[in-house]
Motif scaffolding. Structure first.
Motif, mmCIF file in Angstrom:
data_model
loop_
_atom_site.group_PDB
_atom_site.id
_atom_site.type_symbol
_atom_site.label_atom_id
_atom_site.label_comp_id
_atom_site.label_asym_id
_atom_site.label_seq_id
_atom_site.Cartn_x
_atom_site.Cartn_y
_atom_site.Cartn_z
ATOM 1 N N LYS A 87 -0.480 12.600 19.145
ATOM 2 C CA LYS A 87 -1.432 13.078 18.136
ATOM 3 C C LYS A 87 -0.610 13.680 16.998
ATOM 4 O O LYS A 87 0.259 14.509 17.220
ATOM 5 C CB LYS A 87 -2.375 14.119 18.724
ATOM 6 C CG LYS A 87 -3.517 14.490 17.795
ATOM 7 C CD LYS A 87 -4.493 15.418 18.480
ATOM 8 C CE LYS A 87 -5.852 14.759 18.507
ATOM 9 N NZ LYS A 87 -6.891 15.628 19.064
ATOM 10 N N TYR A 88 -0.896 13.227 15.787
ATOM 11 C CA TYR A 88 -0.141 13.652 14.609
ATOM 12 C C TYR A 88 -0.890 14.713 13.829
ATOM 13 O O TYR A 88 -2.121 14.731 13.777
ATOM 14 C CB TYR A 88 0.155 12.448 13.708
ATOM 15 C CG TYR A 88 1.180 11.546 14.329
ATOM 16 C CD1 TYR A 88 2.541 11.759 14.112
ATOM 17 C CD2 TYR A 88 0.811 10.504 15.167
ATOM 18 C CE1 TYR A 88 3.494 10.952 14.710
ATOM 19 C CE2 TYR A 88 1.754 9.689 15.766
ATOM 20 C CZ TYR A 88 3.091 9.924 15.534
ATOM 21 O OH TYR A 88 4.045 9.131 16.131
ATOM 22 N N SER A 89 -0.100 15.588 13.199
ATOM 23 C CA SER A 89 -0.648 16.641 12.340
ATOM 24 C C SER A 89 0.345 16.884 11.212
ATOM 25 O O SER A 89 1.496 16.443 11.268
ATOM 26 C CB SER A 89 -0.861 17.929 13.142
ATOM 27 O OG SER A 89 0.377 18.420 13.623
ATOM 28 N N LEU A 90 -0.118 17.595 10.195
ATOM 29 C CA LEU A 90 0.796 18.011 9.138
ATOM 30 C C LEU A 90 1.799 18.984 9.752
ATOM 31 O O LEU A 90 1.459 19.740 10.655
ATOM 32 C CB LEU A 90 0.033 18.665 7.982
ATOM 33 C CG LEU A 90 -0.958 17.761 7.255
ATOM 34 C CD1 LEU A 90 -1.655 18.535 6.141
ATOM 35 C CD2 LEU A 90 -0.273 16.529 6.690
ATOM 36 N N ASP A 91 3.028 18.933 9.286
ATOM 37 C CA ASP A 91 4.093 19.694 9.918
ATOM 38 C C ASP A 91 3.892 21.207 9.844
ATOM 39 O O ASP A 91 4.134 21.908 10.812
ATOM 40 C CB ASP A 91 5.456 19.318 9.323
ATOM 41 C CG ASP A 91 6.595 19.874 10.138
ATOM 42 O OD1 ASP A 91 6.848 19.322 11.222
ATOM 43 O OD2 ASP A 91 7.200 20.872 9.708
ATOM 44 N N ASP A 92 3.470 21.708 8.690
ATOM 45 C CA ASP A 92 3.279 23.157 8.558
ATOM 46 C C ASP A 92 2.394 23.457 7.351
ATOM 47 O O ASP A 92 1.928 22.549 6.663
ATOM 48 C CB ASP A 92 4.613 23.900 8.464
ATOM 49 C CG ASP A 92 5.480 23.462 7.291
ATOM 50 O OD1 ASP A 92 4.929 22.996 6.266
ATOM 51 O OD2 ASP A 92 6.707 23.589 7.385
ATOM 52 N N ASP A 93 2.177 24.742 7.122
ATOM 53 C CA ASP A 93 1.304 25.170 6.019
ATOM 54 C C ASP A 93 1.860 24.784 4.647
ATOM 55 O O ASP A 93 1.092 24.646 3.694
ATOM 56 C CB ASP A 93 1.064 26.677 6.064
ATOM 57 C CG ASP A 93 0.129 27.081 7.200
ATOM 58 O OD1 ASP A 93 -0.624 26.210 7.695
ATOM 59 O OD2 ASP A 93 0.146 28.258 7.597
ATOM 60 N N HIS A 94 3.184 24.615 4.538
ATOM 61 C CA HIS A 94 3.762 24.215 3.255
ATOM 62 C C HIS A 94 3.234 22.848 2.829
ATOM 63 O O HIS A 94 2.941 22.630 1.652
ATOM 64 C CB HIS A 94 5.293 24.157 3.323
ATOM 65 C CG HIS A 94 5.913 25.477 3.574
ATOM 66 N ND1 HIS A 94 6.632 25.751 4.705
ATOM 67 C CD2 HIS A 94 5.920 26.606 2.830
ATOM 68 C CE1 HIS A 94 7.059 27.000 4.646
ATOM 69 N NE2 HIS A 94 6.635 27.542 3.527
ATOM 70 N N VAL A 95 3.088 21.946 3.789
ATOM 71 C CA VAL A 95 2.584 20.606 3.476
ATOM 72 C C VAL A 95 1.143 20.695 3.007
ATOM 73 O O VAL A 95 0.748 20.034 2.037
ATOM 74 C CB VAL A 95 2.722 19.657 4.686
ATOM 75 C CG1 VAL A 95 2.225 18.257 4.341
ATOM 76 C CG2 VAL A 95 4.168 19.608 5.173
ATOM 77 N N VAL A 96 0.365 21.535 3.668
ATOM 78 C CA VAL A 96 -1.029 21.754 3.253
ATOM 79 C C VAL A 96 -1.069 22.271 1.820
ATOM 80 O O VAL A 96 -1.840 21.775 0.986
ATOM 81 C CB VAL A 96 -1.737 22.745 4.209
ATOM 82 C CG1 VAL A 96 -3.132 23.081 3.700
ATOM 83 C CG2 VAL A 96 -1.788 22.186 5.619
ATOM 84 N N LYS A 97 -0.229 23.245 1.502
ATOM 85 C CA LYS A 97 -0.202 23.821 0.154
ATOM 86 C C LYS A 97 0.218 22.796 -0.889
ATOM 87 O O LYS A 97 -0.348 22.757 -1.987
ATOM 88 C CB LYS A 97 0.724 25.040 0.117
ATOM 89 C CG LYS A 97 0.173 26.228 0.852
ATOM 90 C CD LYS A 97 1.162 27.380 0.850
ATOM 91 C CE LYS A 97 0.651 28.519 1.696
ATOM 92 N NZ LYS A 97 1.646 29.589 1.834
ATOM 93 N N ILE A 98 1.214 21.976 -0.569
ATOM 94 C CA ILE A 98 1.654 20.936 -1.507
ATOM 95 C C ILE A 98 0.501 19.982 -1.783
ATOM 96 O O ILE A 98 0.238 19.634 -2.938
ATOM 97 C CB ILE A 98 2.877 20.169 -0.960
ATOM 98 C CG1 ILE A 98 4.096 21.080 -0.900
ATOM 99 C CG2 ILE A 98 3.181 18.937 -1.818
ATOM 100 C CD1 ILE A 98 5.258 20.512 -0.090
ATOM 101 N N MET A 99 -0.200 19.564 -0.721
ATOM 102 C CA MET A 99 -1.346 18.661 -0.885
ATOM 103 C C MET A 99 -2.428 19.326 -1.741
ATOM 104 O O MET A 99 -2.964 18.710 -2.660
ATOM 105 C CB MET A 99 -1.932 18.286 0.485
ATOM 106 C CG MET A 99 -1.057 17.408 1.343
ATOM 107 S SD MET A 99 -0.917 15.730 0.738
ATOM 108 C CE MET A 99 -2.610 15.163 0.870
ATOM 109 N N GLU A 100 -2.753 20.569 -1.440
ATOM 110 C CA GLU A 100 -3.812 21.267 -2.181
ATOM 111 C C GLU A 100 -3.438 21.437 -3.648
ATOM 112 O O GLU A 100 -4.272 21.205 -4.530
ATOM 113 C CB GLU A 100 -4.105 22.616 -1.535
ATOM 114 C CG GLU A 100 -4.842 22.486 -0.223
ATOM 115 C CD GLU A 100 -5.013 23.799 0.526
ATOM 116 O OE1 GLU A 100 -4.449 24.831 0.096
ATOM 117 O OE2 GLU A 100 -5.711 23.781 1.556
#
Length: 110
Positions: A87-100
């Motif tokens: 099961k795959y997920s974004l690596d960390d909150d930094h990736v979420v922030k970059i996407m946002e």
């Protein structure tokens, strides 16, 4: 003296080193591929298996797996083994922030 008053030499001293800028450039290249951006967008919504990503994106499992390997190498996604599947997920909150931040930027004025 404000930041706008810095000389060229002072600015050069404040720049990240060449290796760091190369790594930054490589990171942003990962977001430059529409297929990888779609996969990251799916994983921003929820963790998913290869088959789920393939179905959601109308792609083959093989094509999705290839892109996931690239994204794992860039430390943008991670996989957690669950039985025989991963099961795959974004690596960390930094990736979420970059996407946002990226989505906010491209959607300005829409």
């Amino acid at each position: 003296m404000g930041e706008r008053d810095c000389s060229g030499e002072e600015i050069r001293k404040r720049l990240p080193d060449d290796d760091t800028l190369y790594e930054l450039s490589s990171l942003f290249k990962m977001f430059g591929d529409p297929t990888r951006a779609k996969i990251l967008s799916c994983l921003r919504l929820r963790d998913m298996y290869v088959g789920e990503l393939a179905e959601a994106l109308n792609m083959t499992d093989s094509a999705v797996s290839h892109q996931l390997r690239v994204l794992r190498g860039a430390k943008l996604v991670k996989g957690m083994k669950e039985g025989k599947e991963v099961k795959y997920s974004l690596d960390d909150d930094h990736v979420v922030k970059i996407m946002e931040c990226g989505l906010t930027h491209v959607n300005e004025g829409k």
